[in-house]
Design a protein around this motif. Sequence first.
Motif, PDB file in Angstrom:
ATOM      1  N   LEU A 196       0.284   2.002  -5.845  1.00 54.66           N
ATOM      2  CA  LEU A 196       0.482   0.760  -5.088  1.00 54.66           C
ATOM      3  C   LEU A 196       1.380  -0.232  -5.818  1.00 54.66           C
ATOM      4  N   PRO A 201       1.998  -2.469  -0.025  1.00 58.83           N
ATOM      5  CA  PRO A 201       1.447  -2.002   1.248  1.00 58.83           C
ATOM      6  C   PRO A 201       1.534  -3.112   2.287  1.00 58.83           C
ATOM      7  N   THR A 268      -3.405  -1.333   6.514  1.00 55.97           N
ATOM      8  CA  THR A 268      -3.612  -0.408   5.398  1.00 55.97           C
ATOM      9  C   THR A 268      -5.088  -0.386   5.033  1.00 55.97           C
TER      10      THR A 268
END
Length: 341
Positions: A196, A201, A268
Amino acid sequence: MSTLSNAYEALLRNRHLVTGRPVLVGIRDANLLNHWPDGGLAITDHFGVFEQLQQVANWQSVFGTPANGPVSDPCNTAVVFLPKAREELTFRLRLAASLLKPGGHLLLIGEKREGIAGAVKQLKAIAPESEKMDSARHCQVWLGKPDQADTDFDEAAWVSWHTVDSAGISLEVAGLPGIFSDGRLDEGTALLLASLDTVAPRGPVLDFACGAGVMGAWLQKRWGLAVDGVDVQAQAVTCAGLTYDRAKVSGVILPSDGLNGVTGRYQTIITNPPFHSGVATDTSMTEDFLKQAAKHLNPGGELRLVANGFLPYPRLIKQYIGNCRVLMKTPRFSVYSANRH
C-alpha cells in the motif's frame, strides 16, 4: 441442537461446584446458558457470541469487560474458560475475581491440549489453595478461593503501548492481553503495508479484522485517507480506538461478527484475516467475509488481502469477488488483490 465443547461438558459434569449466581468468563457458546435458567452474568470477547447471549432470558451479558457495560450484582461463583493466549489467562482470572462476592469461589476449566496443566500456576497466584476437582472430557477442573486483598480490576491498567515503524511512518499502538500480534508488527501486516506504500488506495477504505488499528492508522498517516475498522474481538475494538486517538486519525471502529454490523459501501477493503479458532486452523470466518464483501464494495472496488500462502484464498477470492492477482509474495505470505465483478 448445538454440541457443547469438552470444557462445557466438563463444567456440566461438575455443576454442583457452581453455587449461587454464576459469572462465566470467556464463554463462546450461548447454548450453555440454558443449563442455568435462573441466570447470571456471561462475559465474552466475541461480538457474535455477545449478540446471542443477549437473547437468553435472565442472563446479563457483557462484551469484553464491565468497562464496556456495567455489572448489576456480584456473583458467588466465577467460571473461567482457558483462553488460547497464556497472557490473557491472568487477565481473565483477575477480572473474574473482581466480580465475586467475598468468600466466592473461582473455577478454571480447560482442555489438556490447550495447556490447562501449565495454567494452574497462574490460578494459584490468585487463589493459592486451589485444588483439582475433576479430570474428564480431556479437561481439568480446578477450584479455588481468590485472595480478597487483590481483586480490583481496571481494564485501562492492562493497556500497553508499543511503537510500529513502516515505510518511514511511526505509530504508537495499543495492546491488551489476547490481542493479535501484541507488541510487534507481524510479517503479514508488514507485507500488506508495503503493498500500500507505492500507490494510494481509493477511499473510502474499510479495514476488516482491524486488530489494534495498525493498518487504518498507518494508511491515514501515509495517504490522508479516513479508514473505518471492524473486528469481532473486544480487545481489538478497544485497542483500535485507542490507537486512532493516539495517532489523531479519523474513522469509525465497529464491533461486528464478520460484516454483519457494517452498513456502508467502500472503494477499498483491506484485511489480514485470522485463520485460527482456538488452537485449530479455521478459515470459515474469512470465507464468510468474502461472501459478504462484494455487497460492501462499490462496482470495481478493490479487495486486498494478505494471508499465509498455504491457505485456499485465491480460489475463494475469484469465486466471490473477481479475478485474483498476487501483488507481493514472500516464502510465507502473499498479498492478493481483486476488483469486484
